[in-house]
Write an enzyme that holds these catalytic residues in place. Structure first.
Site, PDB file in Angstrom:
ATOM      1  N   CYS A   1      19.023  -0.315  41.414  1.00  0.00           N
ATOM      2  CA  CYS A   1      19.958  -0.553  42.508  1.00  0.00           C
ATOM      3  C   CYS A   1      20.851   0.651  42.808  1.00  0.00           C
ATOM      4  O   CYS A   1      21.631   0.626  43.759  1.00  0.00           O
ATOM      5  CB  CYS A   1      20.815  -1.780  42.216  1.00  0.00           C
ATOM      6  SG  CYS A   1      21.937  -1.549  40.834  1.00  0.00           S
TER       7      CYS A   1
ATOM      8  N   ASP B   1      -3.061  -3.686   0.337  1.00  0.00           N
ATOM      9  CA  ASP B   1      -2.433  -2.405   0.618  1.00  0.00           C
ATOM     10  C   ASP B   1      -1.390  -2.124  -0.459  1.00  0.00           C
ATOM     11  O   ASP B   1      -0.215  -2.385  -0.302  1.00  0.00           O
ATOM     12  CB  ASP B   1      -1.787  -2.449   2.003  1.00  0.00           C
ATOM     13  CG  ASP B   1      -1.452  -1.065   2.505  1.00  0.00           C
ATOM     14  OD1 ASP B   1      -1.920  -0.086   1.892  1.00  0.00           O
ATOM     15  OD2 ASP B   1      -0.719  -0.965   3.492  1.00  0.00           O
TER      16      ASP B   1
ATOM     17  N   CYS C   1      21.527   3.554  38.108  1.00  0.00           N
ATOM     18  CA  CYS C   1      20.527   2.520  37.863  1.00  0.00           C
ATOM     19  C   CYS C   1      19.290   2.792  38.715  1.00  0.00           C
ATOM     20  O   CYS C   1      19.390   2.936  39.933  1.00  0.00           O
ATOM     21  CB  CYS C   1      21.099   1.149  38.209  1.00  0.00           C
ATOM     22  SG  CYS C   1      19.867  -0.159  38.114  1.00  0.00           S
TER      23      CYS C   1
ATOM     24  N   LYS D   1     -18.908  -5.720  -0.818  1.00  0.00           N
ATOM     25  CA  LYS D   1     -19.753  -5.106  -1.838  1.00  0.00           C
ATOM     26  C   LYS D   1     -21.063  -5.862  -1.957  1.00  0.00           C
ATOM     27  O   LYS D   1     -21.103  -7.085  -1.793  1.00  0.00           O
ATOM     28  CB  LYS D   1     -19.050  -5.162  -3.204  1.00  0.00           C
ATOM     29  CG  LYS D   1     -17.833  -4.285  -3.315  1.00  0.00           C
ATOM     30  CD  LYS D   1     -17.141  -4.494  -4.638  1.00  0.00           C
ATOM     31  CE  LYS D   1     -15.928  -3.568  -4.746  1.00  0.00           C
ATOM     32  NZ  LYS D   1     -15.040  -3.962  -5.834  1.00  0.00           N
TER      33      LYS D   1
ATOM     34  N   LYS E   1     -11.963  -1.908   8.038  1.00  0.00           N
ATOM     35  CA  LYS E   1     -10.535  -1.826   8.344  1.00  0.00           C
ATOM     36  C   LYS E   1     -10.227  -2.749   9.517  1.00  0.00           C
ATOM     37  O   LYS E   1     -10.912  -2.693  10.546  1.00  0.00           O
ATOM     38  CB  LYS E   1     -10.157  -0.386   8.708  1.00  0.00           C
ATOM     39  CG  LYS E   1     -10.203   0.570   7.511  1.00  0.00           C
ATOM     40  CD  LYS E   1      -9.052   0.280   6.544  1.00  0.00           C
ATOM     41  CE  LYS E   1      -8.916   1.319   5.471  1.00  0.00           C
ATOM     42  NZ  LYS E   1      -7.979   2.367   5.752  1.00  0.00           N
TER      43      LYS E   1
ATOM     44  N   CYS F   1      21.542  -6.470  41.282  1.00  0.00           N
ATOM     45  CA  CYS F   1      20.517  -5.530  40.840  1.00  0.00           C
ATOM     46  C   CYS F   1      19.149  -6.232  40.750  1.00  0.00           C
ATOM     47  O   CYS F   1      18.974  -7.154  39.958  1.00  0.00           O
ATOM     48  CB  CYS F   1      20.922  -4.961  39.475  1.00  0.00           C
ATOM     49  SG  CYS F   1      19.733  -3.794  38.814  1.00  0.00           S
TER      50      CYS F   1
ATOM     51  N   TYR G   1      -9.812  -6.381  -9.258  1.00  0.00           N
ATOM     52  CA  TYR G   1     -11.027  -6.490  -8.458  1.00  0.00           C
ATOM     53  C   TYR G   1     -12.232  -5.789  -9.073  1.00  0.00           C
ATOM     54  O   TYR G   1     -13.288  -5.674  -8.437  1.00  0.00           O
ATOM     55  CB  TYR G   1     -10.789  -5.966  -7.037  1.00  0.00           C
ATOM     56  CG  TYR G   1     -10.257  -4.548  -6.988  1.00  0.00           C
ATOM     57  CD1 TYR G   1      -8.936  -4.308  -6.641  1.00  0.00           C
ATOM     58  CD2 TYR G   1     -11.068  -3.456  -7.286  1.00  0.00           C
ATOM     59  CE1 TYR G   1      -8.428  -3.029  -6.595  1.00  0.00           C
ATOM     60  CE2 TYR G   1     -10.566  -2.167  -7.248  1.00  0.00           C
ATOM     61  CZ  TYR G   1      -9.250  -1.961  -6.896  1.00  0.00           C
ATOM     62  OH  TYR G   1      -8.757  -0.699  -6.852  1.00  0.00           O
TER      63      TYR G   1
ATOM     64  N   LEU H   1     -13.636   4.409  -0.903  1.00  0.00           N
ATOM     65  CA  LEU H   1     -14.658   3.649  -0.198  1.00  0.00           C
ATOM     66  C   LEU H   1     -14.819   4.254   1.187  1.00  0.00           C
ATOM     67  O   LEU H   1     -13.858   4.750   1.770  1.00  0.00           O
ATOM     68  CB  LEU H   1     -14.229   2.195  -0.053  1.00  0.00           C
ATOM     69  CG  LEU H   1     -14.232   1.357  -1.329  1.00  0.00           C
ATOM     70  CD1 LEU H   1     -13.694  -0.026  -1.039  1.00  0.00           C
ATOM     71  CD2 LEU H   1     -15.637   1.258  -1.915  1.00  0.00           C
TER      72      LEU H   1
ATOM     73  N   CYS I   1      23.752  -1.339  33.616  1.00  0.00           N
ATOM     74  CA  CYS I   1      23.992  -1.396  35.053  1.00  0.00           C
ATOM     75  C   CYS I   1      24.958  -2.540  35.266  1.00  0.00           C
ATOM     76  O   CYS I   1      24.657  -3.680  34.931  1.00  0.00           O
ATOM     77  CB  CYS I   1      22.687  -1.658  35.802  1.00  0.00           C
ATOM     78  SG  CYS I   1      22.994  -2.143  37.516  1.00  0.00           S
TER      79      CYS I   1
ATOM     80  N   LYS J   1      -8.649  -6.355   1.194  1.00  0.00           N
ATOM     81  CA  LYS J   1      -8.259  -5.036   0.704  1.00  0.00           C
ATOM     82  C   LYS J   1      -6.730  -5.024   0.681  1.00  0.00           C
ATOM     83  O   LYS J   1      -6.079  -5.034   1.721  1.00  0.00           O
ATOM     84  CB  LYS J   1      -8.797  -3.973   1.667  1.00  0.00           C
ATOM     85  CG  LYS J   1      -8.631  -2.565   1.198  1.00  0.00           C
ATOM     86  CD  LYS J   1      -9.405  -1.623   2.131  1.00  0.00           C
ATOM     87  CE  LYS J   1      -9.321  -0.216   1.622  1.00  0.00           C
ATOM     88  NZ  LYS J   1      -7.922   0.266   1.562  1.00  0.00           N
TER      89      LYS J   1
ATOM     90  N   GLU K   1     -13.777  -9.259  -0.208  1.00  0.00           N
ATOM     91  CA  GLU K   1     -12.436  -9.403  -0.785  1.00  0.00           C
ATOM     92  C   GLU K   1     -11.431  -8.767   0.154  1.00  0.00           C
ATOM     93  O   GLU K   1     -11.744  -7.782   0.814  1.00  0.00           O
ATOM     94  CB  GLU K   1     -12.355  -8.656  -2.130  1.00  0.00           C
ATOM     95  CG  GLU K   1     -13.125  -9.294  -3.248  1.00  0.00           C
ATOM     96  CD  GLU K   1     -13.370  -8.282  -4.363  1.00  0.00           C
ATOM     97  OE1 GLU K   1     -12.542  -8.220  -5.273  1.00  0.00           O
ATOM     98  OE2 GLU K   1     -14.377  -7.551  -4.304  1.00  0.00           O
TER      99      GLU K   1
HETATM  100 ZN   LIG Z   1      21.029  -1.922  38.726  1.00  0.00          ZN
END
Ligand SMILES: [Zn+2]
Length: 667
Positions: free
Chosen positions: A411, A120, A408, A291, A315, A432, A226, A85, A426, A118, A116
């Site tokens: 900090c 998968d 880190c 369709k 889609k 921090c 279908y 399609l 950390c 589709k 309808e």
């Molecule tokens: Zn830190």
């Protein structure tokens, strides 16, 4: 691309890629790219070939429908070709398709359509002669498929015999594996160290193409039909919708969601509806097939080289898209875990623009072999942070490869590894800034204290200006404090202040969830709240008392004890209490055994969440199951129930509505 040499090179590249993807899809049942990515490359090749016809070869991927199969089964030629399609990706495209048909075929009235879902799965063709199923084949390349009759015979939704006397009938359908069956299968494969399937489609394909049909039989496959082609005219079937009804009456499983629409606007409504509802279905669907209903119009419109003119596949907005990695940043979470994040060229997926995707940890970077500049595939599932699935093209000029940080980024503390875990941490939990921000963002979030209006931006400013270091600090923030922040007007500062103050008495479950105790999420918080009723009782609970709760194991129980024995946490809890943040004690719900021995399945939209109803069932001694079987006592069905409703009907399981349910529990 003006230069012909460049074009030639790209045509070659594209051909290699498309052949590879086609083989993965058709022969290996293991596609590595999404349909949309495949279509993008396919279109690029088509355009190049149109511009430079001399580059087009007879074996170009654009000259084939699909690909020929590996010869594991005998090959058979289809009686009539199974076309692909054409795809449409937008509602404007749909309107254009429809208007073009109307104009080209001089239709004054809008022609009726059938929409309808589709599915998968895998397209198959079934041949019935003298009402008996005699031959079944895969789609293959549309002209030649593989004979998998014995495997198809094991699928319960494919009838062996038709109800009416029919000399010849061809039926086409999509074989699929329900999501629940897929999860069960992978669970089993994992236990037996077998191959894990990437998605239900691959699992269905792998199961269908088994040389031993008994393996196929064990895999819980199903089929939606279908399409039907009758040689005789005796049934007077003049439209696609009549054909679907006919197939149903002959014992085929036709997807109940199909709908006849009188114009394209109705079809678009249908697409919109299912785009939001599809995640609730027990099977994967990636779009809507639209369709022209009338067979007479269909035959007038005919086919292009690849596809029928009278049908198109809309889609759904993809959950996967391809984009370029602009940078790799490092994120510090509320628990101190340091994770890499890909910064992307913005890309629109499933209704929003994505600019960041998680890379989980530094091992994942190695596994994906990902670097700045690479083209990657991004996936976004409902409400889950987008993630990088794979690299599709490596950057030509590689920058130096990405190395995990030592310190880190927030900090500057030296990062540590925790034994048995892939993450870096950390260790500066109290100081921090990123960790503090993460904890406050979590504290105010919807499933926690639900402080609406305290967005990440405001939290960041409050933490950066050191107004807030702990959740308790939020409750001493004044209107004046808020007014010092950027972009806050007097009125919203007032509002925000009131919202924070008004949030001081959450349910105990919310409060526990807000604490961010490791391994304790929303559900565990609810379990704890209903068992211990008050915060004090939880704080003083013994290990055995916590472990006694069904659904809570050692790891969680230890983590809770740890949390409440930590002096810093107790300091914050004390402060919260002093500021008047006091969770409400849980109401004691008295259980009953009115539903003892009964199993319920919940489907459709009810007046409250399904969790709520599941809770009511459990409180009254009943059980909740996710799939309908003969053992199901009742199906509790709300508005727009899904396939579970149909299954219940076909098995003769009693279906009740919300009122009837409430009567059962004596409300
Ligand atoms: Zn830190």
């Amino acid at each position: 691309m003006d230069n012909q040499n460049e074009a030639r090179q790209r045509v070659e590249e594209l051909s290699v890629l498309l052949r590879k993807y086609s083989k993965e899809y058709y022969e290996l049942d293991a596609p590595t790219v999404s349909d949309i990515e495949y279509d993008r490359l396919f279109k690029e090749l088509q355009e190049l070939e149109a511009k430079y016809p001399e580059l087009k070869t007879s074996d170009s991927p654009t000259q084939k429908v699909g690909s020929s199969s590996e010869r594991k089964f005998t090959q058979i030629k289809h009686k009539s070709r199974l076309y692909s399609l054409d795809n449409t990706y937008s509602y404007e495209d749909l309107v254009q398709w429809y208007e073009r048909l109307k104009k080209n075929y001089g239709l004054e009235n809008p022609p009726a359509l059938v929409c309808e879902l589709k599915i998968d799965g895998l397209a198959v063709s079934l041949i019935y002669e003298n009402s008996k199923f005699i031959l079944g084949a895969t789609r293959g390349d549309g002209v030649i498929g593989e004979n998998i009759t014995n495997n198809l015979r094991t699928i319960k939704t494919i009838p062996d015999k038709l109800k009416n006397q029919i000399s010849e009938l061809e039926v086409r359908g999509e074989v699929f594996m329900p999501k629940t069956a897929f999860e069960k299968l992978n669970e089993k494969q994992r236990e037996q160290n077998g191959k894990l399937f990437a998605n239900p489609r691959n699992a269905a394909a792998g199961s269908l193409r088994q040389l031993d049909a008994s393996v196929t039989e064990s895999r819980e496959l199903s089929m939606f039909s279908y399409y039907g082609r009758l040689d005789s005219k005796e049934f007077n079937i003049e439209s696609h919708s009549q054909m679907l009804d006919f197939l149903k009456s002959e014992g085929f499983n036709v997807n109940p969601a199909y709908k006849k629409c009188s114009n394209i606007e109705e079809a678009i409504e249908y697409c919109k509806y299912w785009d939001t509802k599809r995640s609730e279905l027990d099977y994967a669907t990636d779009g809507v097939v639209i369709k022209i209903d009338s067979f007479l119009l269909q035959s007038e419109m005919g086919y292009t080289a690849r596809a029928p003119r009278w049908a198109t596949a809309f889609k759904f907005p993809p959950e996967e898209m391809s984009t370029i990695v602009k940078n790799i940043e490092v994120n510090v979470g509320r628990s101190g875990a340091v994770t890499p994040v890909a910064i992307l060229d913005p890309v629109y997926i499933s209704g929003s623009t994505v600019q960041r995707a998680t890379l989980h940890n530094f091992d994942e970077i190695k596994r994906l072999n990902i670097n700045i500049g690479d083209r990657v595939l991004i996936k976004k599932a409902a409400e889950i942070i987008p993630k990088v699935i794979c690299v599709t093209e490596h950057a030509q000029h590689k920058e130096s490869s990405f190395a995990p940080p030592e310190f880190c980024p927030s900090c500057g503390t030296k990062l540590v590894e925790t034994e048995g875990e892939v993450n870096l941490y950390c260790p500066n939990h109290l100081g921090c800034p990123e960790q503090i921000k993460g904890r406050i963002e979590y504290w105010v979030s919807k499933d926690c204290m639900d402080i609406d209006g305290l967005g990440d931006n405001i939290v960041a400013q409050l933490v950066d200006r050191e107004i807030v270091k702990t959740p308790a600090d939020l409750y001493k923030v004044t209107v004046d404090d808020l007014l010092t922040l950027d972009l806050i007007a007097e009125k919203s500062a007032q509002n925000l202040y009131s919202v924070i103050q008004a949030s001081k008495n959450p349910s105990l479950a919310r409060f526990i969830n807000s604490l961010g105790i490791r391994h304790v999420g929303k559900e565990t918080s609810e379990l704890l709240a209903s068992r211990f009723v008050s915060l004090d009782a939880l704080k003083n609970a013994a290990f055995e008392d916590i472990l006694d709760i069904e659904g809570i194991g050692d790891k969680i129980a230890l983590s809770i004890l740890d949390f409440f024995s930590n002096s810093y946490n107790n300091e914050v809890l004390k402060e919260l209490d002093e500021y008047g943040v006091k969770p409400r004690n849980s109401e004691i719900v008295s259980g009953s055994d009115k539903l003892k021995g009964l199993t319920f399945v919940i489907t459709g939209t009810l007046s409250d969440t399904r969790d709520k109803f599941a809770g009511l069932i459990k409180q009254n001694g009943g059980k909740v199951s996710s799939s309908v079987s003969k053992k199901t006592s009742y199906v509790l069905a709300g508005e727009n129930p899904g396939s579970k409703y149909d299954k219940a009907q076909s098995l003769g399981v009693k279906i009740i509505n919300e009122n009837e349910f409430r009567q059962l529990i004596g409300e």
